[in-house]
Design a protein around this motif. Structure first.
Motif, PDB file in Angstrom:
ATOM      1  N   GLY A 177       0.799  -1.214   0.000  1.00 67.55           N
ATOM      2  CA  GLY A 177       0.000   0.000   0.000  1.00 67.55           C
ATOM      3  C   GLY A 177       0.834   1.267   0.000  1.00 67.55           C
ATOM      4  N   GLU A 178       2.157   1.127   0.162  1.00 71.27           N
ATOM      5  CA  GLU A 178       3.051   2.283   0.159  1.00 71.27           C
ATOM      6  C   GLU A 178       3.405   2.656  -1.274  1.00 71.27           C
ATOM      7  OE1 GLU A 178       4.052   4.138   2.809  1.00 71.27           O
ATOM      8  OE2 GLU A 178       2.762   2.881   4.050  1.00 71.27           O
ATOM      9  N   LEU A 179       3.462   3.941  -1.529  1.00 71.96           N
ATOM     10  CA  LEU A 179       3.776   4.463  -2.855  1.00 71.96           C
ATOM     11  C   LEU A 179       5.189   5.021  -2.844  1.00 71.96           C
ATOM     12  CD1 LEU A 179       2.454   5.080  -5.661  1.00 71.96           C
ATOM     13  CD2 LEU A 179       1.983   7.365  -4.749  1.00 71.96           C
ATOM     14  N   TYR A 180       5.954   4.650  -3.861  1.00 69.66           N
ATOM     15  CA  TYR A 180       7.341   5.102  -3.967  1.00 69.66           C
ATOM     16  C   TYR A 180       7.586   5.703  -5.345  1.00 69.66           C
ATOM     17  CZ  TYR A 180       7.939   2.215   0.169  1.00 69.66           C
ATOM     18  OH  TYR A 180       7.802   1.679   1.427  1.00 69.66           O
ATOM     19  N   ASP A 181       8.511   6.624  -5.386  1.00 71.44           N
ATOM     20  CA  ASP A 181       8.975   7.165  -6.652  1.00 71.44           C
ATOM     21  C   ASP A 181      10.181   6.348  -7.089  1.00 71.44           C
ATOM     22  OD1 ASP A 181       7.114   9.282  -6.823  1.00 71.44           O
ATOM     23  OD2 ASP A 181       8.325  10.478  -5.428  1.00 71.44           O
ATOM     24  N   ALA A 182      10.195   5.939  -8.341  1.00 65.48           N
ATOM     25  CA  ALA A 182      11.306   5.161  -8.883  1.00 65.48           C
ATOM     26  C   ALA A 182      11.603   5.650 -10.293  1.00 65.48           C
ATOM     27  CB  ALA A 182      10.946   3.678  -8.908  1.00 65.48           C
ATOM     28  N   ARG A 183      12.819   5.471 -10.694  1.00 66.56           N
ATOM     29  CA  ARG A 183      13.210   5.807 -12.067  1.00 66.56           C
ATOM     30  C   ARG A 183      13.255   4.495 -12.842  1.00 66.56           C
ATOM     31  NH1 ARG A 183      13.722  10.405 -13.427  1.00 66.56           N
ATOM     32  NH2 ARG A 183      14.622  11.108 -15.363  1.00 66.56           N
ATOM     33  N   ILE A 184      12.363   4.369 -13.811  1.00 67.18           N
ATOM     34  CA  ILE A 184      12.276   3.148 -14.618  1.00 67.18           C
ATOM     35  C   ILE A 184      12.327   3.561 -16.072  1.00 67.18           C
ATOM     36  CG2 ILE A 184      10.883   1.117 -15.186  1.00 67.18           C
ATOM     37  CD1 ILE A 184       9.574   1.427 -12.387  1.00 67.18           C
ATOM     38  N   ALA A 185      13.233   2.954 -16.812  1.00 69.06           N
ATOM     39  CA  ALA A 185      13.434   3.287 -18.229  1.00 69.06           C
ATOM     40  C   ALA A 185      13.711   4.779 -18.395  1.00 69.06           C
ATOM     41  CB  ALA A 185      12.232   2.845 -19.073  1.00 69.06           C
ATOM     42  N   GLY A 186      14.449   5.333 -17.440  1.00 65.03           N
ATOM     43  CA  GLY A 186      14.848   6.727 -17.535  1.00 65.03           C
ATOM     44  C   GLY A 186      13.774   7.742 -17.187  1.00 65.03           C
ATOM     45  N   ALA A 187      12.604   7.271 -16.782  1.00 60.32           N
ATOM     46  CA  ALA A 187      11.500   8.191 -16.469  1.00 60.32           C
ATOM     47  C   ALA A 187      11.045   7.985 -15.022  1.00 60.32           C
ATOM     48  CB  ALA A 187      10.328   7.944 -17.417  1.00 60.32           C
ATOM     49  N   PRO A 188      10.540   9.044 -14.384  1.00 62.75           N
ATOM     50  CA  PRO A 188      10.007   8.885 -13.031  1.00 62.75           C
ATOM     51  C   PRO A 188       8.688   8.108 -13.072  1.00 62.75           C
ATOM     52  CG  PRO A 188       9.694  11.148 -13.795  1.00 62.75           C
ATOM     53  CD  PRO A 188      10.460  10.429 -14.866  1.00 62.75           C
ATOM     54  N   ARG A 189       8.547   7.186 -12.155  1.00 58.57           N
ATOM     55  CA  ARG A 189       7.331   6.363 -12.069  1.00 58.57           C
ATOM     56  C   ARG A 189       6.886   6.273 -10.617  1.00 58.57           C
ATOM     57  NH1 ARG A 189       5.532   6.153 -17.112  1.00 58.57           N
ATOM     58  NH2 ARG A 189       7.250   5.689 -18.509  1.00 58.57           N
ATOM     59  N   ARG A 190       5.569   6.153 -10.437  1.00 60.70           N
ATOM     60  CA  ARG A 190       5.016   5.879  -9.114  1.00 60.70           C
ATOM     61  C   ARG A 190       4.791   4.379  -9.018  1.00 60.70           C
ATOM     62  NH1 ARG A 190       0.060   9.755  -7.974  1.00 60.70           N
ATOM     63  NH2 ARG A 190      -0.742   8.665  -9.786  1.00 60.70           N
ATOM     64  N   VAL A 191       5.392   3.771  -7.994  1.00 66.74           N
ATOM     65  CA  VAL A 191       5.321   2.320  -7.801  1.00 66.74           C
ATOM     66  C   VAL A 191       4.637   2.041  -6.473  1.00 66.74           C
ATOM     67  CG1 VAL A 191       6.652   0.194  -7.537  1.00 66.74           C
ATOM     68  CG2 VAL A 191       7.421   1.948  -9.161  1.00 66.74           C
TER      69      VAL A 191
END
Length: 194
Positions: free
Chosen positions: A137-151
């Protein structure tokens, strides 16, 4: 399915190529707001050529329906597109070999939220150790394929089958995922009239 998302042929992992009957690509809209990522195809997925079928898929489908969504409203894929022998976890090398395909899919779909189903996809995409039950249930910011993503971390649907106490954790994480896309204003296509 978009040609830039589908993997038609791959021989990067000798052991997976030997154990699979087919490559299992992601399914769902190429522009879904929610993209669910599992670990790898199991026996049912390998036979049917679609991720999350069988008992785990039923749990996911029921949970989505309870929240006004259907499988056709979301995109679902796996970190690894071929079934590991005996349903073992994919190795670090296998995950790395398939990472390009997963990143290409995430980039093409450009979801509002990527929902990781279980420990392997959570750790793979966040690139760190994850205590899934605690972090569900926790939301994290990650860099995936060079773009910011919410995971958003979520327990695997199968966890609810083996440990009924995980049902609440699973449901709460899905509630959070749905709230995130509803809060964005655009919203996922909803099934209010089904």
């Amino acid at each position: 399915m978009s040609d830039d998302i589908a993997v038609i042929d791959c021989t990067r992992c000798e052991e997976l190529c030997a154990s699979r009957s087919r490559i299992v690509n992601g399914v769902g809209p190429d522009d879904a707001d929610l993209l669910f990522v599992g670990e790898a195809p199991g026996e049912n997925e390998d036979e049917q050529g679609e991720p999350f079928v069988g008992r785990s898929g039923d749990v996911l489908d029921d949970a989505l329906r309870d929240r006004g969504l259907a499988r056709r409203d979301i995109r679902i894929t796996n970190c690894v597109r071929c079934r590991p022998p005996e349903n073992r976890d994919p190795t670090t090398d296998e995950l790395a070999n398939c990472r390009e395909y997963l990143e290409r899919e995430i980039d093409a779909v450009d979801p509002e939220v990527v929902v990781t189903l279980g420990k392997v996809p959570s750790e793979h995409l966040l690139e760190r150790s994850v205590a899934v039950t605690k972090e569900a249930g926790e939301l994290y910011d990650a860099r995936i394929a060079g773009a910011p993503r919410r995971v958003l971390v979520c327990v695997h649907p199968a966890a609810t089958l083996y440990d009924p106490s995980q049902r609440e954790t699973f449901g709460a994480a899905l509630d959070e995922a749905v709230a995130l896309i509803d809060d964005d204003g655009e919203g996922q296509s909803r099934l209010g009239d089904f």
